[in-house]
Write a protein that holds these residues in place. Structure first.
Motif, PDB file in Angstrom:
ATOM      1  N   GLU A 130     -11.138  33.814  31.072  1.00  0.00           N
ATOM      2  CA  GLU A 130     -11.329  34.450  32.379  1.00  0.00           C
ATOM      3  C   GLU A 130     -12.270  33.666  33.285  1.00  0.00           C
ATOM      4  OE1 GLU A 130     -11.342  36.038  29.469  1.00  0.00           O
ATOM      5  OE2 GLU A 130      -9.351  36.927  29.789  1.00  0.00           O
ATOM      6  N   ASP A 131     -13.017  32.701  32.741  1.00  0.00           N
ATOM      7  CA  ASP A 131     -13.951  31.926  33.560  1.00  0.00           C
ATOM      8  C   ASP A 131     -13.265  30.816  34.353  1.00  0.00           C
ATOM      9  OD1 ASP A 131     -16.467  33.179  32.873  1.00  0.00           O
ATOM     10  OD2 ASP A 131     -16.185  32.342  30.863  1.00  0.00           O
ATOM     11  N   PHE A 132     -12.009  30.505  34.034  1.00  0.00           N
ATOM     12  CA  PHE A 132     -11.356  29.340  34.621  1.00  0.00           C
ATOM     13  C   PHE A 132     -10.238  29.739  35.577  1.00  0.00           C
ATOM     14  CE2 PHE A 132     -13.208  27.726  30.696  1.00  0.00           C
ATOM     15  CZ  PHE A 132     -13.761  26.523  31.108  1.00  0.00           C
ATOM     16  N   VAL A 133     -10.054  28.902  36.579  1.00  0.00           N
ATOM     17  CA  VAL A 133      -8.938  29.028  37.521  1.00  0.00           C
ATOM     18  C   VAL A 133      -8.211  27.687  37.553  1.00  0.00           C
ATOM     19  CG1 VAL A 133      -8.253  29.390  39.921  1.00  0.00           C
ATOM     20  CG2 VAL A 133     -10.123  30.738  38.933  1.00  0.00           C
ATOM     21  N   ILE A 134      -6.880  27.719  37.417  1.00  0.00           N
ATOM     22  CA  ILE A 134      -6.068  26.509  37.487  1.00  0.00           C
ATOM     23  C   ILE A 134      -5.200  26.580  38.736  1.00  0.00           C
ATOM     24  CG2 ILE A 134      -4.351  25.050  36.344  1.00  0.00           C
ATOM     25  CD1 ILE A 134      -5.135  26.292  33.703  1.00  0.00           C
ATOM     26  N   ASN A 135      -5.203  25.521  39.518  1.00  0.00           N
ATOM     27  CA  ASN A 135      -4.311  25.393  40.661  1.00  0.00           C
ATOM     28  C   ASN A 135      -3.368  24.221  40.449  1.00  0.00           C
ATOM     29  OD1 ASN A 135      -5.479  27.514  42.108  1.00  0.00           O
ATOM     30  ND2 ASN A 135      -6.982  26.173  43.075  1.00  0.00           N
ATOM     31  N   GLU A 136      -2.101  24.448  40.725  1.00  0.00           N
ATOM     32  CA  GLU A 136      -1.116  23.366  40.713  1.00  0.00           C
ATOM     33  C   GLU A 136      -0.565  23.212  42.121  1.00  0.00           C
ATOM     34  OE1 GLU A 136       2.265  22.741  37.687  1.00  0.00           O
ATOM     35  OE2 GLU A 136       3.291  23.312  39.548  1.00  0.00           O
ATOM     36  N   ASP A 137      -0.761  22.017  42.669  1.00  0.00           N
ATOM     37  CA  ASP A 137      -0.326  21.750  44.052  1.00  0.00           C
ATOM     38  C   ASP A 137      -0.885  22.786  45.019  1.00  0.00           C
ATOM     39  OD1 ASP A 137       1.112  19.558  43.132  1.00  0.00           O
ATOM     40  OD2 ASP A 137       2.948  20.719  42.842  1.00  0.00           O
ATOM     41  N   GLY A 138      -2.123  23.208  44.763  1.00  0.00           N
ATOM     42  CA  GLY A 138      -2.796  24.128  45.657  1.00  0.00           C
ATOM     43  C   GLY A 138      -2.521  25.594  45.421  1.00  0.00           C
ATOM     44  N   ARG A 139      -1.667  25.919  44.463  1.00  0.00           N
ATOM     45  CA  ARG A 139      -1.337  27.316  44.182  1.00  0.00           C
ATOM     46  C   ARG A 139      -1.865  27.700  42.804  1.00  0.00           C
ATOM     47  NH1 ARG A 139       3.416  25.250  46.260  1.00  0.00           N
ATOM     48  NH2 ARG A 139       4.267  25.060  44.149  1.00  0.00           N
ATOM     49  N   ALA A 140      -2.437  28.912  42.720  1.00  0.00           N
ATOM     50  CA  ALA A 140      -2.999  29.373  41.448  1.00  0.00           C
ATOM     51  C   ALA A 140      -1.878  29.652  40.454  1.00  0.00           C
ATOM     52  CB  ALA A 140      -3.823  30.633  41.672  1.00  0.00           C
ATOM     53  N   VAL A 141      -2.119  29.286  39.183  1.00  0.00           N
ATOM     54  CA  VAL A 141      -1.185  29.580  38.093  1.00  0.00           C
ATOM     55  C   VAL A 141      -1.955  30.321  37.015  1.00  0.00           C
ATOM     56  CG1 VAL A 141       0.298  27.590  38.575  1.00  0.00           C
ATOM     57  CG2 VAL A 141      -1.617  27.342  36.989  1.00  0.00           C
ATOM     58  N   SER A 142      -1.239  31.013  36.171  1.00  0.00           N
ATOM     59  CA  SER A 142      -1.895  31.779  35.108  1.00  0.00           C
ATOM     60  C   SER A 142      -2.343  30.848  33.987  1.00  0.00           C
ATOM     61  CB  SER A 142      -0.942  32.841  34.550  1.00  0.00           C
ATOM     62  OG  SER A 142       0.192  32.231  33.963  1.00  0.00           O
TER      63      SER A 142
ATOM     64  N   GLN B 116      11.549  24.360  38.214  1.00  0.00           N
ATOM     65  CA  GLN B 116      11.891  23.523  39.357  1.00  0.00           C
ATOM     66  C   GLN B 116      10.945  22.344  39.532  1.00  0.00           C
ATOM     67  OE1 GLN B 116      11.184  26.768  39.471  1.00  0.00           O
ATOM     68  NE2 GLN B 116       9.824  27.327  41.174  1.00  0.00           N
ATOM     69  N   ASN B 117       9.850  22.325  38.735  1.00  0.00           N
ATOM     70  CA  ASN B 117       8.916  21.208  38.829  1.00  0.00           C
ATOM     71  C   ASN B 117       9.380  19.978  38.073  1.00  0.00           C
ATOM     72  OD1 ASN B 117       7.311  22.818  40.367  1.00  0.00           O
ATOM     73  ND2 ASN B 117       5.621  22.959  38.915  1.00  0.00           N
ATOM     74  N   ALA B 118      10.499  20.098  37.358  1.00  0.00           N
ATOM     75  CA  ALA B 118      11.040  18.941  36.637  1.00  0.00           C
ATOM     76  C   ALA B 118      11.850  18.084  37.614  1.00  0.00           C
ATOM     77  CB  ALA B 118      11.897  19.404  35.464  1.00  0.00           C
ATOM     78  N   ASP B 119      11.188  17.663  38.694  1.00  0.00           N
ATOM     79  CA  ASP B 119      11.867  16.938  39.768  1.00  0.00           C
ATOM     80  C   ASP B 119      11.445  15.483  39.866  1.00  0.00           C
ATOM     81  OD1 ASP B 119       9.282  17.344  40.567  1.00  0.00           O
ATOM     82  OD2 ASP B 119       9.772  18.496  42.379  1.00  0.00           O
ATOM     83  N   GLY B 120      10.628  15.041  38.911  1.00  0.00           N
ATOM     84  CA  GLY B 120      10.204  13.643  38.909  1.00  0.00           C
ATOM     85  C   GLY B 120       9.058  13.333  39.848  1.00  0.00           C
ATOM     86  N   SER B 121       8.551  14.315  40.569  1.00  0.00           N
ATOM     87  CA  SER B 121       7.432  14.073  41.478  1.00  0.00           C
ATOM     88  C   SER B 121       6.107  14.404  40.779  1.00  0.00           C
ATOM     89  CB  SER B 121       7.577  14.904  42.754  1.00  0.00           C
ATOM     90  OG  SER B 121       7.574  16.292  42.453  1.00  0.00           O
ATOM     91  N   PHE B 122       5.024  13.934  41.369  1.00  0.00           N
ATOM     92  CA  PHE B 122       3.704  14.159  40.791  1.00  0.00           C
ATOM     93  C   PHE B 122       3.169  15.501  41.252  1.00  0.00           C
ATOM     94  CE2 PHE B 122      -0.951  13.817  40.733  1.00  0.00           C
ATOM     95  CZ  PHE B 122      -1.156  13.380  39.439  1.00  0.00           C
ATOM     96  N   HIS B 123       2.715  16.309  40.297  1.00  0.00           N
ATOM     97  CA  HIS B 123       2.155  17.623  40.593  1.00  0.00           C
ATOM     98  C   HIS B 123       0.666  17.604  40.256  1.00  0.00           C
ATOM     99  CE1 HIS B 123       6.131  19.369  41.271  1.00  0.00           C
ATOM    100  NE2 HIS B 123       6.528  18.641  40.241  1.00  0.00           N
ATOM    101  N   ARG B 124      -0.159  17.873  41.250  1.00  0.00           N
ATOM    102  CA  ARG B 124      -1.597  17.754  41.105  1.00  0.00           C
ATOM    103  C   ARG B 124      -2.202  19.024  40.499  1.00  0.00           C
ATOM    104  NH1 ARG B 124      -5.081  14.243  42.404  1.00  0.00           N
ATOM    105  NH2 ARG B 124      -3.516  13.066  43.586  1.00  0.00           N
ATOM    106  N   ILE B 125      -3.131  18.825  39.572  1.00  0.00           N
ATOM    107  CA  ILE B 125      -3.802  19.933  38.891  1.00  0.00           C
ATOM    108  C   ILE B 125      -5.277  19.927  39.262  1.00  0.00           C
ATOM    109  CG2 ILE B 125      -4.439  20.912  36.650  1.00  0.00           C
ATOM    110  CD1 ILE B 125      -1.972  19.539  35.485  1.00  0.00           C
ATOM    111  N   GLU B 126      -5.804  21.097  39.559  1.00  0.00           N
ATOM    112  CA  GLU B 126      -7.232  21.273  39.789  1.00  0.00           C
ATOM    113  C   GLU B 126      -7.729  22.435  38.940  1.00  0.00           C
ATOM    114  OE1 GLU B 126      -7.404  22.007  43.957  1.00  0.00           O
ATOM    115  OE2 GLU B 126      -7.462  19.879  44.492  1.00  0.00           O
TER     116      GLU B 126
END
Length: 326
Positions: A66-78, A292-302
């Motif tokens: 619960e202490d962590f937040v993950i964002n992929e391409d600027g959007r929060a993911v679980s 849909q992220n299996a598109d060969g592009s780079f997806h940024r993680i924060e």
């Protein structure tokens, strides 16, 4: 046929007629992959090894999912996966077999095995030696006896040393699509003087980041006279950075006094314990990537903390590329 047998046959025929009539009203159901219930095993888990430090640079432990937040391409993911410490570890010992450090490394077998055994049956280890080129001595194994033999060096004449080539080869022992929950570690023990590599430190760092490998360096420096005293020779450019920029750590062991004593034996046990403690202070986070992220592009993680702003979060993975199956 006896009258009793004839009666049983007639009874069976009459009993089956209603069953057949009922069955005829329901069409047979063919196996339909769209409607049959299937068990799907998701293999698109994206994992991120994470280190959290306080204002003094000390590792922060005791955090929860619960202490962590993950964002992929600027959007929060679980946060679908969370582990405190290292549950599964794969080690590669990359050992400099040149004459300058060969004898020192040979005496560190038991200390290295203690590190390996600390992580139990979920760990595996390989041993590589290198001079002018790397040589895999022991493939990944859980057998301590095989690991011990990998620390024995043949008596060969000194040649040139290719440290960065060996580090790159060690990183590439890890499959690009291996177990996402496994921590991947290279422990490189060397004098730091590379005079034969075709690869650069930048090549090693890029490959290590792509394969989520952290490199820990144990530097056994050579000493040279300087201004009337003995001083450690500076390692090759980028030697220290391949540890610091892949989420590992750099350790320098020894001093001028031990360098002058031909009978001095270095003790790397404290360094191996520090590596184990460092791994146990890390966190492994994970989430399932969208199809849909299996598109060969780079997806940024924060990765960030939900509350504290005083602590710093170091994510050992900044993104990923995933290609769809054809």
């Amino acid at each position: 046929m006896s009258s009793r047998a004839a009666f049983q046959a007639e009874f069976t025929r009459r009993a089956l007629i209603p069953i057949l009539l009922i069955a005829s009203h329901f069409p047979a159901r063919a196996q339909d992959p769209e409607t049959d219930e299937t068990i799907r095993i998701r293999t698109d888990l994206v994992t991120i090894p994470v280190v959290v430090t306080d204002g003094r640079g000390r590792r922060v432990t005791g955090l929860t999912r619960e202490d962590f937040v993950i964002n992929e391409d600027g959007r929060a993911v679980s946060v679908d996966y969370f582990a405190a410490g290292a549950e599964r570890v794969a080690f590669v010992f990359a050992l400099d077999a040149s004459g300058s450090v060969r004898d020192s490394i040979t005496h560190q077998r038991e200390a290295a095995l203690a590190l390996f055994s600390r992580f139990g049956r979920n760990s595996r280890v390989a041993v590589m030696q290198f001079r002018e080129r790397p040589e895999l001595i022991t493939t990944f194994t859980t057998d301590a006896a095989q690991v011990r033999s990998g620390f024995l060096f043949p008596a060969l004449p000194d040649r040139r040393t290719a440290i960065f080539d060996a580090a790159l080869a060690a990183v590439r022992l890890f499959a690009a699509n291996g177990d996402p929950k496994e921590r991947r570690i290279v422990i490189l023990i060397s004098d730091g003087l590379d005079n034969a590599s075709r690869s650069t430190a930048r090549d090693v760092i890029a490959e290590a980041i792509a394969r989520q490998v952290s490199i820990y360096i144990i530097h056994l420096p050579l000493y040279t006279p300087r201004d009337g005293r003995l001083a450690p020779r500076a390692p090759s450019k980028g030697f220290r950075q391949i540890a610091e920029q892949t989420g590992g750590q750099y350790f320098m062991v020894g001093d001028a006094q031990t360098a002058l004593d031909p009978h001095a034996e270095l003790d790397l046990a404290p360094v191996f314990r520090a590596i184990a403690d460092d791994l146990q202070s890390q966190y492994m986070l994970g989430y399932y990537a969208a199809e849909q992220n299996a598109d060969g592009s780079f997806h940024r993680i924060e990765v960030r903390l939900r509350r504290s702003k005083r602590w710093r979060v170091y994510a050992l993975r900044t993104g990923y590329m995933k290609h769809g199956s054809k």
